[in-house]
Motif scaffolding. Structure first.
Motif, PDB file in Angstrom:
ATOM      1  N   ARG A 228       0.848  -1.194   0.000  1.00 47.72           N
ATOM      2  CA  ARG A 228       0.000   0.000   0.000  1.00 47.72           C
ATOM      3  C   ARG A 228       0.895   1.260   0.000  1.00 47.72           C
ATOM      4  O   ARG A 228       1.107   1.862  -1.032  1.00 47.72           O
ATOM      5  CB  ARG A 228      -0.972  -0.041   1.193  1.00 47.72           C
ATOM      6  CG  ARG A 228      -2.189   0.853   1.002  1.00 47.72           C
ATOM      7  CD  ARG A 228      -1.907   2.310   1.328  1.00 47.72           C
ATOM      8  NE  ARG A 228      -1.509   2.499   2.729  1.00 47.72           N
ATOM      9  CZ  ARG A 228      -0.991   3.636   3.184  1.00 47.72           C
ATOM     10  NH1 ARG A 228      -0.806   4.668   2.391  1.00 47.72           N
ATOM     11  NH2 ARG A 228      -0.619   3.729   4.448  1.00 47.72           N
ATOM     12  N   ASP A 229       1.473   1.620   1.133  1.00 47.99           N
ATOM     13  CA  ASP A 229       2.299   2.836   1.192  1.00 47.99           C
ATOM     14  C   ASP A 229       3.514   2.678   0.265  1.00 47.99           C
ATOM     15  O   ASP A 229       3.902   3.604  -0.442  1.00 47.99           O
ATOM     16  CB  ASP A 229       2.757   3.076   2.635  1.00 47.99           C
ATOM     17  CG  ASP A 229       3.174   4.516   2.892  1.00 47.99           C
ATOM     18  OD1 ASP A 229       3.831   5.114   2.023  1.00 47.99           O
ATOM     19  OD2 ASP A 229       2.863   5.047   3.968  1.00 47.99           O
TER      20      ASP A 229
ATOM     21  N   HIS B  45       3.954   4.491  12.652  1.00 43.75           N
ATOM     22  CA  HIS B  45       4.010   4.520  11.175  1.00 43.75           C
ATOM     23  C   HIS B  45       4.943   5.685  10.853  1.00 43.75           C
ATOM     24  O   HIS B  45       4.552   6.840  10.939  1.00 43.75           O
ATOM     25  CB  HIS B  45       2.609   4.739  10.596  1.00 43.75           C
ATOM     26  CG  HIS B  45       2.588   4.836   9.099  1.00 43.75           C
ATOM     27  ND1 HIS B  45       2.035   3.847   8.296  1.00 43.75           N
ATOM     28  CD2 HIS B  45       3.045   5.772   8.246  1.00 43.75           C
ATOM     29  CE1 HIS B  45       2.149   4.189   7.017  1.00 43.75           C
ATOM     30  NE2 HIS B  45       2.761   5.367   6.957  1.00 43.75           N
TER      31      HIS B  45
ATOM     32  N   HIS C 263       8.018   7.746   8.622  1.00 41.43           N
ATOM     33  CA  HIS C 263       8.664   8.007   7.334  1.00 41.43           C
ATOM     34  C   HIS C 263      10.092   8.497   7.554  1.00 41.43           C
ATOM     35  O   HIS C 263      10.423   9.025   8.601  1.00 41.43           O
ATOM     36  CB  HIS C 263       7.818   8.972   6.503  1.00 41.43           C
ATOM     37  CG  HIS C 263       6.679   8.263   5.827  1.00 41.43           C
ATOM     38  ND1 HIS C 263       6.797   7.705   4.585  1.00 41.43           N
ATOM     39  CD2 HIS C 263       5.434   7.979   6.266  1.00 41.43           C
ATOM     40  CE1 HIS C 263       5.648   7.114   4.263  1.00 41.43           C
ATOM     41  NE2 HIS C 263       4.801   7.263   5.262  1.00 41.43           N
TER      42      HIS C 263
ATOM     43  N   ASN D 142       9.363   4.401   4.133  1.00 34.42           N
ATOM     44  CA  ASN D 142       8.858   4.039   5.461  1.00 34.42           C
ATOM     45  C   ASN D 142       9.985   3.408   6.276  1.00 34.42           C
ATOM     46  O   ASN D 142      11.059   3.121   5.757  1.00 34.42           O
ATOM     47  CB  ASN D 142       7.746   2.998   5.329  1.00 34.42           C
ATOM     48  CG  ASN D 142       6.444   3.582   4.817  1.00 34.42           C
ATOM     49  OD1 ASN D 142       6.297   3.865   3.644  1.00 34.42           O
ATOM     50  ND2 ASN D 142       5.498   3.789   5.708  1.00 34.42           N
TER      51      ASN D 142
HETATM   52 MN    MN Z   1       2.674   6.659   5.078  1.00 32.85          MN
END
Ligand code: MN
Length: 398
Positions: free
Chosen positions: A15-16, A208, A210, A244
């Motif tokens: 997804r990301d 989550h 980055h 990520n």
């Molecule tokens: Mn993200």
């Protein structure tokens, strides 16, 4: 090790990761990679964003059916905005998985609410309440994320999380969407939120992160220290912008520094390198050579001093073994910084056992070559055994 705390590994490579440049995957590639993630032992696969396109919907659905139906399969999740059509699409896409999840998100920072969504704080809270309740009509497992959580007003962030929990969210993710936080700050945020949210001991908090400042993994680990029990991460650290938090780095840090991170994951460590390689074959780039844990050079030693140490005892320069993460490449790399010891070792591996005098002769030629040539391959080494005009033949060349 009775005190080990289990950590939920939530993989968002599909997804990301997939939504970043150069990382687009086709249906069959996503499916193949989801099977690999299942074998790696991730607890949750965020398979996509079902509403984003018909193709995304079909991929999430296929992963739910084909990967998520097995007995010990990971939970399959789809992302959804706080919109009815998103949540309904997510619900349909994940319905055939044995375990499923709808992951709902809304921005919590004033910047995002004003500039992007153009809604008031009150409207945002109302949207969260309605969306999470709707998601709960389809599944028991609902995650809510406060997008841009680390740049949000703390009091409002707590209000929004409280609304999500009361509406039935069981996992609360506080993303560092733009890679802005620091380890100490992120840790403290989880400590504060856990203290302030009623019934927070029934909730799984999630990181989550980055990597815009290169802190994604450090921040994720700090979040765990602050009481988070789920980590969202990707293979090779792919994802929006700088990416990520890298799954393999988090797993390796927990395994190697278990004294500082007394956590338990279900990751099959020896699958880390094969999984990284597979992703690199599917998307348009692999892990950089100097990437921690899975890079080509992550276990490579070229300098003579390091080679001597590692050949005598790997612990001198290795904090984990290449085999433990499934690394299969060559780790003694020959170059102009290498010594006799490594050259002899490589020649032995290639089936040539030379006398000390012969090693000396070949070593002189080797250094000469390594000064001129950046990469020394096995065939270069073997060629060094052939005599140059007027030189003595090395005896046991087969
Ligand atoms: Mn993200």
């Amino acid at each position: 090790m009775a005190t080990e705390t289990p950590i939920v590994i939530f993989d968002t490579t599909l997804r990301d990761g997939e939504q970043s440049p150069g990382c687009t995957m086709h249906h069959t590639e996503k499916l193949r990679f989801a099977h690999q993630l299942s074998g790696l032992g991730v607890d949750i696969i965020e398979a996509g964003f079902a509403i984003a396109s018909h193709g995304d919907f079909l991929s999430v659905q296929a992963i739910a059916r084909e990967v998520g139906a097995a007995e010990h399969a990971p939970r399959i999740a789809s992302l959804a905005r706080c919109k009815r059509e998103d949540i309904e699409a997510a619900a349909r896409a994940v319905e055939s998985a044995r375990k499923n999840r709808i992951h709902v998100f809304l921005a919590s920072s004033d910047l995002h609410l004003e500039a992007k969504l153009r809604i008031t704080r009150a409207q945002a809270l109302e949207n969260v309440d309605v969306a999470v309740r709707l998601a709960r009509t389809f599944v028991d497992d609902v995650e809510f994320s406060t997008e841009d959580g680390t740049r949000s007003d703390l009091e409002f962030l707590i209000q929004m999380i409280t609304v999500a929990v009361q509406a039935g969210a069981t996992t609360i993710n506080i993303p560092d969407t733009v890679g802005y936080t620091t380890p100490a700050e992120y840790r403290q945020l989880f400590e504060t939120v856990r203290r302030r949210i009623p019934g927070s001991d029934q909730i799984v908090f999630s990181t989550h992160c980055h990597d815009d400042l290169g802190l994604a993994v450090a921040n994720s680990l700090a979040g765990l220290e602050g009481g988070a029990r789920q980590v969202e991460c990707t293979i090779n650290g792919i994802g929006e912008r700088a990416g990520n938090a890298a799954l393999e780095e988090i797993a390796a840090a927990i395994a190697t520094r278990h004294d500082r991170y007394p956590f338990k994951t279900n990751i099959a460590m020896h699958q880390l390198y094969p999984t990284s390689r597979m992703l690199g074959e599917i998307i348009s780039f692999g892990a950089p050579p100097n990437k921690a844990v899975v890079g080509k050079n992550a276990f490579a030693h070229e300098s003579g001093i390091h080679q001597h140490g590692v050949l005598s005892n790997p612990l001198t320069y290795e904090i984990m073994t290449p085999a433990s993460v499934g690394f299969t490449g060559q780790n003694i790399v020959l170059g102009k910084h290498s010594g006799r010891r490594a050259l002899e070792y490589r020649l032995n591996e290639l089936g040539h056992n030379l006398s000390p005098q012969e090693i000396e002769l070949v070593y002189v030629r080797f250094i000469e070559l390594a000064d001129r040539k950046k990469n020394i391959y096995d065939q270069d080494i073997i060629a060094l055994l052939q005599p140059a005009a007027g030189e003595e033949l090395v005896n046991n060349v087969p």
